[in-house]
Motif scaffolding. Sequence first.
Motif, PDB file in Angstrom:
ATOM      1  N   PHE A  70     -11.810 -51.517  -0.444  1.00  0.00           N
ATOM      2  CA  PHE A  70     -12.739 -52.594  -0.105  1.00  0.00           C
ATOM      3  C   PHE A  70     -11.948 -53.794   0.395  1.00  0.00           C
ATOM      4  CE2 PHE A  70     -14.621 -49.896  -3.268  1.00  0.00           C
ATOM      5  CZ  PHE A  70     -15.889 -49.661  -2.755  1.00  0.00           C
ATOM      6  N   TYR A  71     -12.323 -54.290   1.593  1.00  0.00           N
ATOM      7  CA  TYR A  71     -11.617 -55.385   2.250  1.00  0.00           C
ATOM      8  C   TYR A  71     -12.563 -56.538   2.543  1.00  0.00           C
ATOM      9  CZ  TYR A  71      -7.883 -52.026   3.060  1.00  0.00           C
ATOM     10  OH  TYR A  71      -6.882 -51.104   2.878  1.00  0.00           O
ATOM     11  N   CYS A  72     -12.034 -57.763   2.483  1.00  0.00           N
ATOM     12  CA  CYS A  72     -12.795 -58.943   2.886  1.00  0.00           C
ATOM     13  C   CYS A  72     -12.984 -58.893   4.405  1.00  0.00           C
ATOM     14  CB  CYS A  72     -12.041 -60.214   2.498  1.00  0.00           C
ATOM     15  SG  CYS A  72     -12.818 -61.713   3.154  1.00  0.00           S
ATOM     16  N   PRO A  73     -14.214 -59.046   4.903  1.00  0.00           N
ATOM     17  CA  PRO A  73     -14.436 -59.050   6.349  1.00  0.00           C
ATOM     18  C   PRO A  73     -13.868 -60.285   7.038  1.00  0.00           C
ATOM     19  CG  PRO A  73     -16.522 -58.843   5.159  1.00  0.00           C
ATOM     20  CD  PRO A  73     -15.462 -59.096   4.150  1.00  0.00           C
ATOM     21  N   GLY A  74     -13.598 -61.344   6.272  1.00  0.00           N
ATOM     22  CA  GLY A  74     -13.090 -62.572   6.866  1.00  0.00           C
ATOM     23  C   GLY A  74     -11.596 -62.575   7.100  1.00  0.00           C
ATOM     24  N   CYS A  75     -10.833 -61.958   6.183  1.00  0.00           N
ATOM     25  CA  CYS A  75      -9.364 -62.045   6.284  1.00  0.00           C
ATOM     26  C   CYS A  75      -8.658 -60.707   6.069  1.00  0.00           C
ATOM     27  CB  CYS A  75      -8.838 -63.069   5.289  1.00  0.00           C
ATOM     28  SG  CYS A  75      -9.109 -62.615   3.552  1.00  0.00           S
TER      29      CYS A  75
END
Length: 133
Positions: A70-75
């Motif tokens: 799971f990754y942050c879509p912003g950074c």
Amino acid sequence: MTEYLFIDLDAERWVCRVCGHDLGNARGNYKEGTLVYDRDPREIHQPIIDPEKYEFTFSPDPGYCRILEFYCPGCATQLETEYVPPGHPPTVDMLWDIDALRAQWQQRGTDPLTAVTYGPGEDVKRHTGHAHN
């Protein structure tokens, strides 16, 4: 809540600690607001013995196991990883009583964002993109 996640109690939102990206309702699963990479486990745990010769190679079988990142879509900060059966929805790993959490911080009389120590000379706004005035 974790190294890379916090809850903005005023807005009741999950927020990335790195870039301040809003990841969704804090009363729900933050993973719904992330980018998900469904990994073949053999990419991470490569076979120890030749898969052409042996059925069992000490590498997870992708028919039984997937790795969800799971990754942050912003950074693009990796927030979490979990091992699940193929097709299984993301797990709910944190449920918080937001009302009790808010009451706890109000009773302390401290802003949770300013109570966090990031290190000598580091500013909370640099880490979250967010600050209370």
